[in-house]
Design a protein around this motif. Sequence first.
Motif, mmCIF file in Angstrom:
data_model
loop_
_atom_site.group_PDB
_atom_site.id
_atom_site.type_symbol
_atom_site.label_atom_id
_atom_site.label_comp_id
_atom_site.label_asym_id
_atom_site.label_seq_id
_atom_site.Cartn_x
_atom_site.Cartn_y
_atom_site.Cartn_z
ATOM 1 N N TYR A 88 0.719 -1.159 0.022
ATOM 2 C CA TYR A 88 -0.169 0.106 0.076
ATOM 3 C C TYR A 88 0.768 1.214 0.105
ATOM 4 O O TYR A 88 0.591 2.072 -0.815
ATOM 5 C CB TYR A 88 -1.003 -0.081 1.405
ATOM 6 N N TYR A 89 1.985 1.299 0.789
ATOM 7 C CA TYR A 89 2.758 2.316 1.040
ATOM 8 C C TYR A 89 3.660 2.712 -0.498
ATOM 9 O O TYR A 89 3.961 3.774 -0.709
ATOM 10 C CB TYR A 89 3.737 2.554 2.181
ATOM 11 N N MET A 90 3.945 1.445 -1.123
ATOM 12 C CA MET A 90 4.663 1.614 -2.396
ATOM 13 C C MET A 90 3.716 2.407 -3.203
ATOM 14 O O MET A 90 3.986 3.051 -3.926
ATOM 15 C CB MET A 90 4.891 0.187 -2.774
ATOM 16 N N SER A 91 2.502 2.034 -3.221
ATOM 17 C CA SER A 91 1.403 2.535 -4.311
ATOM 18 C C SER A 91 1.309 4.142 -4.026
ATOM 19 O O SER A 91 1.103 4.953 -5.103
ATOM 20 C CB SER A 91 0.044 1.950 -4.154
ATOM 21 N N LYS A 92 1.683 4.339 -2.800
ATOM 22 C CA LYS A 92 1.363 5.805 -2.623
ATOM 23 C C LYS A 92 3.000 6.526 -2.610
ATOM 24 O O LYS A 92 2.936 7.464 -2.283
ATOM 25 C CB LYS A 92 1.118 5.973 -1.048
ATOM 26 N N TYR A 131 8.120 5.585 0.069
ATOM 27 C CA TYR A 131 9.110 4.379 0.140
ATOM 28 C C TYR A 131 9.502 4.192 1.428
ATOM 29 O O TYR A 131 9.960 3.056 1.867
ATOM 30 C CB TYR A 131 10.117 4.732 -0.774
ATOM 31 N N ALA A 132 9.764 5.247 2.406
ATOM 32 C CA ALA A 132 10.429 5.000 3.839
ATOM 33 C C ALA A 132 9.301 4.115 4.430
ATOM 34 O O ALA A 132 9.913 3.034 5.249
ATOM 35 C CB ALA A 132 10.394 6.385 4.394
ATOM 36 N N ALA A 158 12.373 -0.377 -3.699
ATOM 37 C CA ALA A 158 12.072 0.815 -3.055
ATOM 38 C C ALA A 158 13.523 1.381 -2.755
ATOM 39 O O ALA A 158 13.477 2.711 -3.062
ATOM 40 C CB ALA A 158 11.479 0.504 -1.544
ATOM 41 N N TYR A 159 14.575 0.841 -2.643
ATOM 42 C CA TYR A 159 15.825 1.418 -2.429
ATOM 43 C C TYR A 159 16.179 1.979 -3.784
ATOM 44 O O TYR A 159 17.141 3.208 -3.817
ATOM 45 C CB TYR A 159 16.783 0.521 -1.997
ATOM 46 N N MET A 160 15.924 1.355 -4.797
ATOM 47 C CA MET A 160 16.272 1.873 -6.195
ATOM 48 C C MET A 160 15.431 3.439 -6.376
ATOM 49 O O MET A 160 16.077 4.262 -7.037
ATOM 50 C CB MET A 160 15.821 0.836 -7.291
#
Length: 302
Positions: A206-210, A213-214, A243-245
Amino acid sequence: MSAQRIALGLRNGETSRRGDRLRRGLPMVFSLLALSLPLGGCGTGALWDKFLAKDDKMVDEPADKLYNEGLYLMNQDKDTKGAAKKFEEVDRQHPYSDWARKSLLMSAYAYYQAGDYDSCIGSATRYVTLHPGSPDAAYAQYLIAASNYDQIPDISRDQGRTEKAIAALEEVIRKYPTSEYANSAKQKLEGARDQLAGKEMDIGRYYMSKRDYAAAINRFKTVVTRYQTTRHVEEALARLTEAYMAIGIVGEAQTAAAVLGHNFPDSRWYKDAYNLVKSGGLEPAENKGSWISKSFKKLGLG
């Protein structure tokens, strides 16, 4: 099942001392009542009949009769809730007897079979509290764990029940490691841990979609550090690479991809992570000082 062995192992000759004491006291009660009642008249007989009817209910039923009625309801009529009530009645009427101890465990088992998990937990918890040294305490503890485990919700909901299941399963393994229930508890424990890992992954995605990334990294990190033996760890490493990329911390992205490839070389998630790193002109490369590398080495997986 352990509960069935308990049913077969009971003695059939135990009687109720409590009921005997009650019956021995009846003559004095009758004489006192006779002195207080007016003589003659049809009303006296009716009142006396009511007293006798009430007294019949006061006399306890034999423990073995109640227990066997419970077994019949459970085995023949398949009325597990009715059986549980019979077993509870043994405990109520004969609280300090051997029948009461075994009936308490049987009531927990009957409630579990009926799918009344909260009542099962209540009876089983009481058994463990009252009889911690009993050979059947392991089974009672297992019923508590299984009742919580069977109520684990899907990952979209609060996982409080899953946490309770994990705690109860760990208790079975810790206190009764050589019991016949320890292996089953370990298997269920992995299932419960997998559920919590799935919850973390769901929130992380869910956070990735928003594009937060942290926050996503923190969720995937929890899976890698706490739920490393679950099936979700492969995706967690791939998502960490992604996420790190995205935030430009390429060293950690390379490490996540490298650890993923080293431990799960045939994973489809490794192919995704490898291609993502390559798209940035890089190669998977493990930094031994990274928290990702250290987490896997701690469990001997790196």
